[in-house]
Scaffold this motif. Structure first.
Motif, PDB file in Angstrom:
ATOM      1  N   UNK A  30       6.723  66.308 -68.814  1.00 24.48           N
ATOM      2  CA  UNK A  30       8.057  66.576 -68.259  1.00 24.48           C
ATOM      3  C   UNK A  30       7.953  66.629 -66.739  1.00 24.48           C
ATOM      4  N   UNK A  31       8.618  65.672 -66.071  1.00 26.99           N
ATOM      5  CA  UNK A  31       8.600  65.611 -64.608  1.00 26.99           C
ATOM      6  C   UNK A  31       9.957  66.030 -64.066  1.00 26.99           C
ATOM      7  N   UNK A  32       9.933  66.861 -63.027  1.00 26.14           N
ATOM      8  CA  UNK A  32      11.157  67.203 -62.312  1.00 26.14           C
ATOM      9  C   UNK A  32      10.930  66.976 -60.827  1.00 26.14           C
ATOM     10  N   UNK A  33      11.857  66.247 -60.222  1.00 28.51           N
ATOM     11  CA  UNK A  33      11.801  65.972 -58.788  1.00 28.51           C
ATOM     12  C   UNK A  33      12.702  66.963 -58.076  1.00 28.51           C
ATOM     13  N   UNK A  34      12.151  67.633 -57.069  1.00 28.92           N
ATOM     14  CA  UNK A  34      12.889  68.647 -56.329  1.00 28.92           C
ATOM     15  C   UNK A  34      12.785  68.331 -54.844  1.00 28.92           C
ATOM     16  N   UNK A  35      13.905  68.059 -54.226  1.00 31.67           N
ATOM     17  CA  UNK A  35      13.940  67.841 -52.788  1.00 31.67           C
ATOM     18  C   UNK A  35      14.318  69.130 -52.085  1.00 31.67           C
ATOM     19  N   UNK A  36      13.605  69.465 -51.001  1.00 35.84           N
ATOM     20  CA  UNK A  36      13.940  70.693 -50.288  1.00 35.84           C
ATOM     21  C   UNK A  36      14.038  70.432 -48.785  1.00 35.84           C
ATOM     22  N   UNK A  37      15.222  70.699 -48.267  1.00 33.66           N
ATOM     23  CA  UNK A  37      15.466  70.667 -46.832  1.00 33.66           C
ATOM     24  C   UNK A  37      15.981  72.038 -46.436  1.00 33.66           C
ATOM     25  N   UNK A  38      17.215  72.109 -45.962  1.00 32.31           N
ATOM     26  CA  UNK A  38      17.799  73.419 -45.654  1.00 32.31           C
ATOM     27  C   UNK A  38      18.009  74.231 -46.936  1.00 32.31           C
ATOM     28  N   UNK A  39      18.221  73.518 -48.052  1.00 23.39           N
ATOM     29  CA  UNK A  39      18.201  74.130 -49.370  1.00 23.39           C
ATOM     30  C   UNK A  39      17.518  73.139 -50.307  1.00 23.39           C
ATOM     31  N   UNK A  40      17.250  73.532 -51.535  1.00 26.06           N
ATOM     32  CA  UNK A  40      16.555  72.663 -52.491  1.00 26.06           C
ATOM     33  C   UNK A  40      17.505  72.269 -53.608  1.00 26.06           C
ATOM     34  N   UNK A  41      17.211  71.135 -54.225  1.00 27.07           N
ATOM     35  CA  UNK A  41      18.010  70.702 -55.365  1.00 27.07           C
ATOM     36  C   UNK A  41      17.190  69.774 -56.244  1.00 27.07           C
ATOM     37  N   UNK A  42      17.462  69.838 -57.543  1.00 27.45           N
ATOM     38  CA  UNK A  42      16.833  68.933 -58.495  1.00 27.45           C
ATOM     39  C   UNK A  42      17.533  67.584 -58.411  1.00 27.45           C
ATOM     40  N   UNK A  43      16.744  66.497 -58.398  1.00 24.15           N
ATOM     41  CA  UNK A  43      17.304  65.160 -58.223  1.00 24.15           C
ATOM     42  C   UNK A  43      16.789  64.208 -59.290  1.00 24.15           C
ATOM     43  N   UNK A  44      17.655  63.312 -59.737  1.00 23.18           N
ATOM     44  CA  UNK A  44      17.206  62.164 -60.516  1.00 23.18           C
ATOM     45  C   UNK A  44      16.490  61.203 -59.566  1.00 23.18           C
ATOM     46  N   UNK A  45      15.658  60.331 -60.137  1.00 26.63           N
ATOM     47  CA  UNK A  45      14.925  59.399 -59.292  1.00 26.63           C
ATOM     48  C   UNK A  45      15.868  58.469 -58.538  1.00 26.63           C
ATOM     49  N   UNK A  46      16.982  58.050 -59.192  1.00 29.04           N
ATOM     50  CA  UNK A  46      17.945  57.188 -58.497  1.00 29.04           C
ATOM     51  C   UNK A  46      18.589  57.922 -57.326  1.00 29.04           C
TER      52      UNK A  46
ATOM     53  N   UNK B  12      11.127  75.989 -48.684  1.00 34.68           N
ATOM     54  CA  UNK B  12      10.128  75.955 -49.746  1.00 34.68           C
ATOM     55  C   UNK B  12      10.395  77.057 -50.776  1.00 34.68           C
ATOM     56  N   UNK B  13      10.936  78.162 -50.322  1.00 36.58           N
ATOM     57  CA  UNK B  13      11.248  79.278 -51.216  1.00 36.58           C
ATOM     58  C   UNK B  13      12.186  78.825 -52.345  1.00 36.58           C
ATOM     59  N   UNK B  14      13.270  78.157 -51.988  1.00 37.53           N
ATOM     60  CA  UNK B  14      14.233  77.684 -52.979  1.00 37.53           C
ATOM     61  C   UNK B  14      13.592  76.658 -53.913  1.00 37.53           C
ATOM     62  N   UNK B  15      12.782  75.762 -53.367  1.00 33.08           N
ATOM     63  CA  UNK B  15      12.132  74.734 -54.179  1.00 33.08           C
ATOM     64  C   UNK B  15      11.194  75.358 -55.208  1.00 33.08           C
TER      65      UNK B  15
END
Length: 673
Positions: free
Chosen positions: A506-522, A537-540
């Motif tokens: 099970x892979x989950x992609x998480x992008x984190x900048x000013x806040x973090x969010x789970x993203x699909x690859x597209x 990084x805390x939110x991620x």
């Protein structure tokens, strides 16, 4: 032996049937790079078509060839060809007349000599002066008559391509037919301008004068369009001449066929066409700089060629709204620039059509093009091959399709199920197919067809599943320092590996900048550069821990790609707090969540980008705290480092099976704490 003999010639029935198919893989790779850099898929496709690639000529190169052809026309030719030809005929006529007068001894001959010697230097004035001259030399008279004939044919050739050759050695009857055609044509155009013409009138005109129009217009509008384009080019040619040249030609035109009525009809034709098609370029001009003189007809043709080249340049620019590759006039490109250019343009057009029709690009509800899941798989496959090459350190054994991903064989077999990656048991599979064929009344001796129900795979020992969280930094610095595209390529390669070879993980992609969010690859692949400052990084880590808890029986694997210390965290009320340099509370929150992840049993690897000493100290301390690892790869090796870490977390066996027996961390620098 067959009496027939083979004959070979250039194929002219359309696109080459033996030509290789267009290379969508190369196009998709380039387009994918631009999309990951933040461009829309539509813009990326346009850029690819514009630039081309190593093996494919792009629109920019074709436009350069068009511009080169245009410049060649201007630098090779001049527009004084008719004046030169008239001057040559006049000089020859005058020379022959002088010879004849020198042999004649009467007083009238002396007077004629004086008239010949006093001719004005202007060609047009001299021709006009000799209009009523009684020539004594037959050859001189013939040359002078050729001047009037030439001027008439050139004047007609300006408006009707091919008239100069068609009317060579024309009789008075032929000239009368031309005059009648012009008169009838002007009547037709005048009636059309008043809205009084009929299809019957046009049909009668074409039945009587159709031989003058080889392009065979189907209605009066097609006829007007064709004539107006030619007439406008003729006017641009006159505009391109010097004032002296224009004055000479206007004066000479009165001598055309020795009939001023012809020029009156042509003048009326020009007026009618300009009134009916005012949108044509009647006022333009060009600067011809060459030495090869063009007559009026050929010069008009050259101006038409220039107009066609300008139109091709506009089509190749694809810069107007709604532009498509199908807009490019392939026939005109072949005629004006060459067959090679036409082949290149046709290939680009096929590429565009194939990209749109192959399912690689999808149009969203708002009308924008996006890379489809199919395109993502293709890109991921290519990126994974590149990763395999970097990990193996040698050519060969690159394509993961040839590698097994299963554990040790148990000796048993079982029916294939969707998602299985274990190798087939070929003997059992073929035996099942033979038995099924026989039971269904078939004849195995004539061959068998394997059905999906026949397939059995080699059973393997149970293998630990992994729950992977890839945390990628999407902060301002990643985009500013050129790490945006390598980050996306890394995520896409890992996503393709897990989705194609380790479907149970099970892979989950998480992008984190000013806040973090789970993203699909597209979503991650199409993500624009984020210019808001902050590395949360805390939110991620909060999102990663939630992902691990959803898969309690899997081995947690945490992969963190970042180029900066954490500068943002979530407050208890959910608001984002940002400060730089990092606030102690931000660091404390990040460390606390990392400890929580470690308590879940996660194997942690940090991928440090950049050479910032503060970041290096912070990452080292974080990794040491959770018995993790630190990788400091070059950007080109980021994908290999992340994929290598993931495979390493599954044990050496998985790594060797995927990439040909080589076990290591790529060309990154491993630091075990």
């Amino acid at each position: 032996m067959s009496p027939h003999r083979a004959r070979y010639a250039r194929y002219s029935g359309g696109p080459d049937p033996l030509a290789p198919p267009v290379d969508l893989a190369d196009a998709l790779d380039v387009i994918g790079q631009d999309v990951m850099a933040g461009y829309s898929a539509d813009h990326a496709m346009r850029e690819y078509l514009r630039r081309g690639s190593r093996d494919q000529t792009g629109l920019d190169e074709l436009a350069r060839r068009v511009a080169e052809k245009r410049q060649e026309l201007l630098q090779r030719h001049s527009l004084d060809g008719t004046l030169r030809e008239v001057r040559e005929l006049l000089d020859r006529a005058v020379l022959e007349e002088r010879k004849q007068l020198a042999r004649d001894l009467d007083d009238d001959a002396r007077l004629a000599e004086m008239r010949i010697e006093s001719l004005p230097p202007s060609t047009a004035s001299a021709v006009s002066e000799l209009a009523d001259y009684s020539w004594r030399s037959p050859s001189a008279r013939a040359d002078y008559e050729r001047i009037k004939d030439l001027l008439g044919r050139e004047a007609l050739d300006q408006r009707f391509a091919g008239m100069k050759q068609a009317l060579e050695n024309a009789t008075d009857e032929d000239r009368e037919q031309v005059r009648q055609m012009l008169s009838d044509l002007n009547d037709l155009l005048a009636a059309h301008a008043r809205g009084e013409d009929t299809s019957e009138q046009f049909r009668e005109f074409m039945e009587q004068h159709g031989d003058f129009f080889p392009d065979d217009p189907q209605d009066v509008d097609e006829l007007i369009d064709s004539l107006a384009q030619r007439a406008a080019a003729a006017q641009r040619m006159m505009n391109s001449m010097t004032a002296e040249q224009r004055a000479e030609l206007m004066q000479l035109s009165a001598q055309a066929f020795g009939s001023p009525a012809l020029m009156d009809e042509l003048g009326q034709l020009d007026a009618n066409l300009q009134a009916l098609r005012p949108g044509e370029d009647w006022g333009g001009s060009e600067q011809f700089e060459g030495a090869q003189g063009l007559g009026l007809g050929d010069g008009t043709g050259a101006l038409q060629q220039l107009a066609s080249l300008d139109e091709l340049a506009e089509q190749l620019s694809q810069s107007y709204p709604g532009a498509r590759m199908d807009d490019i006039d392939i026939d005109a490109l072949a005629r004006l620039v060459g067959d090679d250019a036409a082949v290149d343009a046709r290939t680009l057009s096929e590429l565009e059509r194939a990209l749109r029709d192959s399912g690689y690009l999808n149009r969203t509800s708002d009308g924008q093009l996006r890379l489809s899941p199919k395109a993502m798989r293709q890109l991921g496959k290519a990126l994974l091959r590149d990763v395999a090459t970097r990990l193996s350190g040698r050519q060969g054994q690159r394509d993961v399709r040839h590698a097994g991903a299963a554990g040790e064989a148990s000796g048993a077999t079982r029916e294939w199920q969707f998602g299985d990656t274990e190798p087939w048991d070929v003997t059992r599979t073929v035996t099942n197919a033979v038995l099924r064929t026989a039971s269904e009344g078939g004849q195995p001796a004539r061959g068998i067809r394997i059905d999906i129900r026949d397939v059995e795979v080699t059973e393997t020992e149970a293998r630990t599943q992994a729950c992977v969280a890839l945390l990628v930094d999407t902060s301002f610095s990643m985009a500013m320092d050129g790490r945006w595209v390598p980050m996306k390529r890394t995520a896409l390669a890992l996503h393709h590996l897990i989705s194609s070879r380790f479907r149970g993980d099970a892979l989950q992609l998480i992008g984190f900048g000013r806040h973090a969010e789970v993203m699909d690859i597209e979503e991650l692949t199409a993500l624009d550069a984020q210019w808001a400052k902050g590395t949360n990084l805390h939110h991620a880590l909060l999102l990663a821990a939630r992902h691990f808890r959803k898969h309690p029986s899997a081995q947690p694997v945490l992969l963190v790609v970042t180029d900066g210390e954490p500068t943002a965290h979530l407050e208890p009320d959910g608001e984002v707090y940002f400060d730089y340099p990092p606030h102690p509370l931000t660091v404390a929150y990040s460390v606390r969540e990392l400890d929580n992840v470690a308590r879940l049993g996660a194997q942690v690897t940090f991928f440090r980008l950049g050479e910032d000493p503060g970041l290096a100290r912070f990452i080292d301390q974080m990794a040491r705290r959770v018995d993790g690892r630190v990788v400091a790869p070059e950007l080109d090796d980021l994908g290999a480092a992340v994929v290598g870490s993931y495979l390493g977390s599954r044990g050496p066996g998985s790594y060797r099976e995927q990439f040909g027996g080589f076990y290591g961390g790529g060309r990154g620098f491993w630091v075990d704490d």
